[in-house]
Design a protein around this motif. Structure first.
Motif, PDB file in Angstrom:
ATOM      1  N   UNK A  87       0.820  -1.211   0.000  1.00  0.00           N
ATOM      2  CA  UNK A  87       0.000   0.000   0.000  1.00  0.00           C
ATOM      3  C   UNK A  87       0.852   1.258   0.000  1.00  0.00           C
ATOM      4  N   UNK A  88       0.237   2.302  -0.514  1.00  0.00           N
ATOM      5  CA  UNK A  88       0.853   3.625  -0.503  1.00  0.00           C
ATOM      6  C   UNK A  88      -0.237   4.610  -0.090  1.00  0.00           C
ATOM      7  N   UNK A  89       0.050   5.418   0.921  1.00  0.00           N
ATOM      8  CA  UNK A  89      -0.937   6.369   1.444  1.00  0.00           C
ATOM      9  C   UNK A  89      -1.182   7.502   0.460  1.00  0.00           C
ATOM     10  N   UNK A  90      -2.477   7.808   0.269  1.00  0.00           N
ATOM     11  CA  UNK A  90      -2.889   8.942  -0.553  1.00  0.00           C
ATOM     12  C   UNK A  90      -3.580   9.961   0.348  1.00  0.00           C
ATOM     13  N   UNK A  95      -5.838   4.763   0.136  1.00  0.00           N
ATOM     14  CA  UNK A  95      -4.570   4.095  -0.140  1.00  0.00           C
ATOM     15  C   UNK A  95      -4.590   3.546  -1.555  1.00  0.00           C
ATOM     16  N   UNK A  96      -3.430   3.514  -2.164  1.00  0.00           N
ATOM     17  CA  UNK A  96      -3.258   2.852  -3.458  1.00  0.00           C
ATOM     18  C   UNK A  96      -2.663   1.475  -3.153  1.00  0.00           C
ATOM     19  N   UNK A  97      -3.388   0.426  -3.506  1.00  0.00           N
ATOM     20  CA  UNK A  97      -2.938  -0.945  -3.257  1.00  0.00           C
ATOM     21  C   UNK A  97      -2.508  -1.598  -4.557  1.00  0.00           C
ATOM     22  N   UNK A 118      -8.460   2.200  -2.371  1.00  0.00           N
ATOM     23  CA  UNK A 118      -9.479   1.842  -1.377  1.00  0.00           C
ATOM     24  C   UNK A 118      -9.141   2.497  -0.040  1.00  0.00           C
ATOM     25  N   UNK A 119     -10.081   2.423   0.889  1.00  0.00           N
ATOM     26  CA  UNK A 119      -9.893   3.027   2.210  1.00  0.00           C
ATOM     27  C   UNK A 119      -9.055   2.148   3.141  1.00  0.00           C
ATOM     28  N   UNK A 120      -8.950   0.848   2.838  1.00  0.00           N
ATOM     29  CA  UNK A 120      -8.178  -0.063   3.671  1.00  0.00           C
ATOM     30  C   UNK A 120      -7.984  -1.397   2.969  1.00  0.00           C
ATOM     31  N   UNK A 121      -7.197  -2.288   3.573  1.00  0.00           N
ATOM     32  CA  UNK A 121      -6.884  -3.564   2.927  1.00  0.00           C
ATOM     33  C   UNK A 121      -8.104  -4.477   2.757  1.00  0.00           C
ATOM     34  N   UNK A 122      -9.045  -4.430   3.677  1.00  0.00           N
ATOM     35  CA  UNK A 122     -10.242  -5.266   3.569  1.00  0.00           C
ATOM     36  C   UNK A 122     -11.072  -4.820   2.369  1.00  0.00           C
ATOM     37  N   UNK A 123     -11.261  -3.534   2.252  1.00  0.00           N
ATOM     38  CA  UNK A 123     -12.009  -2.993   1.123  1.00  0.00           C
ATOM     39  C   UNK A 123     -11.330  -3.334  -0.198  1.00  0.00           C
TER      40      UNK A 123
END
Length: 189
Positions: A87-90, A95-97, A118-123
């Motif tokens: 991931x990379x924070x936007x 985040x850009x996954x 997405x907003x997080x890894x689950x999403x």
């Protein structure tokens, strides 16, 4: 003489009573019987191995399973698997996954990299799985830190079918990807 003896006897009796009362009051805790329950280690395979209890619904389902059976059931080898998620924070909490999806069909193995915001890894993982035709909805989520890893237990559904799944990973993102890949396999085969 009799009167004096009776008074002495009464005084001794009251002294004994006071002493007994005093001893009862100084006792820190009342003594209660020890309750013993027979518990075998296989009642909760995760607790016997890592010291944490499984979530209540899963604990009942997995009661009595050996560890090997438990992992084969709740974390099966998936024909579509998400791994190597980074991931990379936007801005604005997004985040850009970048993730690698590996699919195995009839012995043929294909891997492809996918990008998603997405907003997080689950999403991110649920959207990647849905795009691949394996919809997974999370009903319950439980996460534990075990040694230097993370384990996630999820109860999932797709329409009227429900399944528990487990995923281990060195990071939260990898554990989520592993758990969701296992859930997709259990729900969609």
């Amino acid at each position: 003489l009799r009167t004096a003896t009776m008074q002495t006897s009464t005084m001794q009796t009251s002294t004994i009573t006071q002493t007994r009362t005093h001893r009862t009051r100084t006792s820190p805790h009342p003594i209660s019987p020890i309750r013993s329950t027979c518990r075998t280690l296989s009642d909760d395979p995760f607790r016997s191995r890592f010291g944490h209890q499984l979530p209540p619904g899963l604990r009942e389902e997995a009661r009595g399973m050996q560890w090997r059976t438990f992992t084969a059931t709740y974390s099966p080898a998936s024909s579509l698997r998400i791994h190597n998620i980074e991931s990379q924070r936007l801005r604005a909490g997004r985040f850009h996954y970048t993730a690698t999806l590996t699919s195995t069909d009839a012995g043929c193995r294909r891997s492809e990299n996918k990008d998603i915001i997405a907003m997080g890894p689950i999403s991110a993982c649920t959207n990647l799985l849905a795009d691949a035709g394996r919809r997974v909805e999370i009903l319950e989520f439980h996460q534990y830190e075990v040694f230097e890893a993370t384990v996630i237990f999820i109860r999932t559904c797709d329409h009227d079918k429900q399944a528990w799944a487990m995923g281990f990973g060195a990071t939260t993102e990898l554990a989520a990807a592993s758990a969701l890949s296992a859930a997709a396999e259990r729900l969609h085969g």
